[in-house]
Write a protein that holds these residues in place. Structure first.
Motif, PDB file in Angstrom:
ATOM      1  N   GLU A   1      42.861  39.949  46.757  1.00 47.76           N
ATOM      2  CA  GLU A   1      43.383  39.939  45.390  1.00 47.76           C
ATOM      3  C   GLU A   1      43.058  41.240  44.663  1.00 47.76           C
ATOM      4  O   GLU A   1      43.904  41.806  43.964  1.00 47.76           O
ATOM      5  N   THR A   2      41.829  41.735  44.810  1.00 45.49           N
ATOM      6  CA  THR A   2      41.475  42.981  44.132  1.00 45.49           C
ATOM      7  C   THR A   2      42.169  44.182  44.773  1.00 45.49           C
ATOM      8  O   THR A   2      42.512  45.144  44.079  1.00 45.49           O
TER       9      THR A   2
ATOM     10  N   SER B   1      45.130  44.073  45.995  1.00 47.81           N
ATOM     11  CA  SER B   1      46.532  43.974  45.590  1.00 47.81           C
ATOM     12  C   SER B   1      46.732  44.197  44.098  1.00 47.81           C
ATOM     13  O   SER B   1      47.673  44.882  43.679  1.00 47.81           O
ATOM     14  N   LEU B   2      45.825  43.642  43.275  1.00 53.40           N
ATOM     15  CA  LEU B   2      46.040  43.610  41.824  1.00 53.40           C
ATOM     16  C   LEU B   2      45.077  44.494  41.040  1.00 53.40           C
ATOM     17  O   LEU B   2      45.239  44.651  39.835  1.00 53.40           O
ATOM     18  N   GLY B   3      44.093  45.058  41.714  1.00 54.74           N
ATOM     19  CA  GLY B   3      43.088  45.841  41.012  1.00 54.74           C
ATOM     20  C   GLY B   3      41.853  45.011  40.739  1.00 54.74           C
ATOM     21  O   GLY B   3      41.854  43.786  40.863  1.00 54.74           O
TER      22      GLY B   3
ATOM     23  N   VAL C   1      40.067  44.171  37.999  1.00 53.38           N
ATOM     24  CA  VAL C   1      40.019  43.174  36.915  1.00 53.38           C
ATOM     25  C   VAL C   1      41.012  42.050  37.162  1.00 53.38           C
ATOM     26  O   VAL C   1      40.642  40.871  37.205  1.00 53.38           O
ATOM     27  N   ARG C   2      42.284  42.384  37.314  1.00 52.21           N
ATOM     28  CA  ARG C   2      43.297  41.345  37.505  1.00 52.21           C
ATOM     29  C   ARG C   2      43.055  40.569  38.789  1.00 52.21           C
ATOM     30  O   ARG C   2      43.221  39.340  38.831  1.00 52.21           O
ATOM     31  N   GLY C   3      42.651  41.261  39.839  1.00 49.92           N
ATOM     32  CA  GLY C   3      42.373  40.583  41.097  1.00 49.92           C
ATOM     33  C   GLY C   3      41.191  39.643  40.987  1.00 49.92           C
ATOM     34  O   GLY C   3      41.203  38.538  41.535  1.00 49.92           O
TER      35      GLY C   3
ATOM     36  N   VAL D   1      40.179  38.139  38.252  1.00 49.80           N
ATOM     37  CA  VAL D   1      40.610  36.984  37.448  1.00 49.80           C
ATOM     38  C   VAL D   1      41.430  36.023  38.296  1.00 49.80           C
ATOM     39  O   VAL D   1      41.233  34.800  38.255  1.00 49.80           O
ATOM     40  N   SER D   2      42.363  36.558  39.091  1.00 51.97           N
ATOM     41  CA  SER D   2      43.201  35.723  39.947  1.00 51.97           C
ATOM     42  C   SER D   2      42.362  34.929  40.946  1.00 51.97           C
ATOM     43  O   SER D   2      42.552  33.716  41.125  1.00 51.97           O
TER      44      SER D   2
END
Length: 381
Positions: free
Chosen positions: A294-295, A297-299, A301-303, A305-306
């Motif tokens: 997730e991190t 793919s999304l970075g 912070v956003r990863g 949180v996801s």
């Protein structure tokens, strides 16, 4: 119990090693000494692995130990990191902890070797000692020397060779983190508990079965049909072929479980969640956290949180009995496992042995996903 199926002789030209010292001191010239290390300078496949001459690490903290590596293992995390798995988190951790660049990156998590030098605060090992351990969140062990810290290292079991010893530390730390740190239980708490270990013939599973049996647990495992004898020899009470048409039904017939250790995830997790007992102290321990993916793919912070939302959903569904496991070093665990190994309650399970010069082939072998136990790299000439 040892499975030495394949040995490849070391064939790196001896001239390459001419300038590498057999003993490293903390003297003024230590920063000029060199070693060989398998490194990557970009993420990708095995073609990115290069044998490079680089500086031997230098102790900069009082709790550090420099180890001359005699053998190291290959773990699935190694080829995943080679591909870029976890790059976002590992990059930030290395920058914050040691302020080192991302590349060149040396892979490898566990080792067996000899202490070359110890910092002033290190008291449990000394120069010349045979040791084993794990390098965590920094430059790895696929090199002739590795720099580790106090809680990442312990005395090598006296009854094991370096090759045998190198097969154990990373899986030991992963399983200990799951069964003790994450689950919040002590070894004595597992007596009489019924534990399901998925993928019992792999590195994690073959160690977990032996550790749990040493603690007095009843162990059920999943494996392919041709690995049933191996896992039963390791101490499993029940073995279920994961390729059977209804593996969930077969497992349910054995009974529900106090603890489930899942290193597979995906569909295995889907059918296994319902196999956990309803008691409040039952634990589902998943080694397949999505946080790295997730991190990546999304970075960060956003990863984060996801992944956190996914954790909350699973935790609510299982009433706080679901946990993700992240391997971490633990000196007590190394000492405990050393004791069990010396009592021959835990034995190394080794699938193949490769030479240091053949490390990319060893990586490819593990990547195929068919190993029974661990793959070890020997003769760090």
């Amino acid at each position: 119990m040892n499975h030495f199926r394949h040995r490849i002789p070391c064939n790196v030209p001896s001239t390459i090693f001419r300038n590498i010292s057999r003993r490293v001191s903390g003297g003024n010239g230590s920063h000029k000494r060199t070693m060989l290390a398998w490194q990557i300078n970009a993420y990708g496949d095995n073609s990115n692995l290069k044998l490079a001459k680089t500086q031997i690490p230098v102790i900069t903290k009082k709790n550090q130990i420099l180890v001359k590596v005699e053998a190291a293992s290959i773990n699935p995390i190694d080829f995943r990191m080679r591909d870029g798995y976890g790059a976002t988190i590992f990059r930030q951790t290395r920058k914050f902890k040691d302020n080192v660049p991302e590349f060149p990156l040396t892979l490898g998590r566990d080792f067996s070797g000899v202490v070359a030098e110890a910092g002033k605060q290190v008291t449990h090992v000394k120069e010349g000692d045979d040791v084993w351990g794990m390098s965590y969140m920094k430059q790895g062990t696929h090199a002739q020397y590795v720099l580790v810290e106090n809680d990442e290292i312990g005395a090598k079991p006296r009854n094991l060779s370096h090759v045998e010893a190198a097969s154990i530390p990373y899986v030991a730390m992963t399983v200990w983190t799951a069964l003790c740190t994450t689950a919040g239980l002590r070894p004595e708490n597992y007596h009489g508990k019924h534990v399901l270990v998925h993928a019992g013939a792999g590195g994690i599973g073959s160690f977990a079965i032996q550790l749990l049996k040493a603690w007095g647990a009843e162990v059920t495992t999943t494996c392919s049909s041709d690995a049933k004898q191996l896992v039963m020899d390791l101490g499993a009470n029940h073995a279920v072929d994961y390729k059977t048409k209804n593996v969930k039904r077969e497992l349910r017939q054995i009974g529900k479980f106090d603890v489930i250790v899942d290193g597979v995830g995906g569909q295995t997790e889907e059918y296994s969640l319902g196999l956990l007992k309803h008691s409040s102290d039952a634990k589902y321990l998943s080694l397949r956290s999505p946080i790295m993916l997730e991190t990546d793919s999304l970075g960060l912070v956003r990863g984060g949180v996801s992944a956190g939302l996914q954790m909350i959903q699973k935790s609510v569904k299982l009433k706080n009995r679901f946990h993700w496991v992240f391997a971490s070093p633990h000196k007590e665990a190394l000492q405990h496992v050393q004791m069990l190994v010396e009592k021959e309650q835990i034995k190394p399970v080794i699938d193949k042995i490769f030479a240091f010069s053949e490390l990319p082939e060893a990586m490819a072998h593990v990547e195929m996903g068919r190993a029974r136990g661990k793959t070890v790299v020997d003769k760090f000439c």
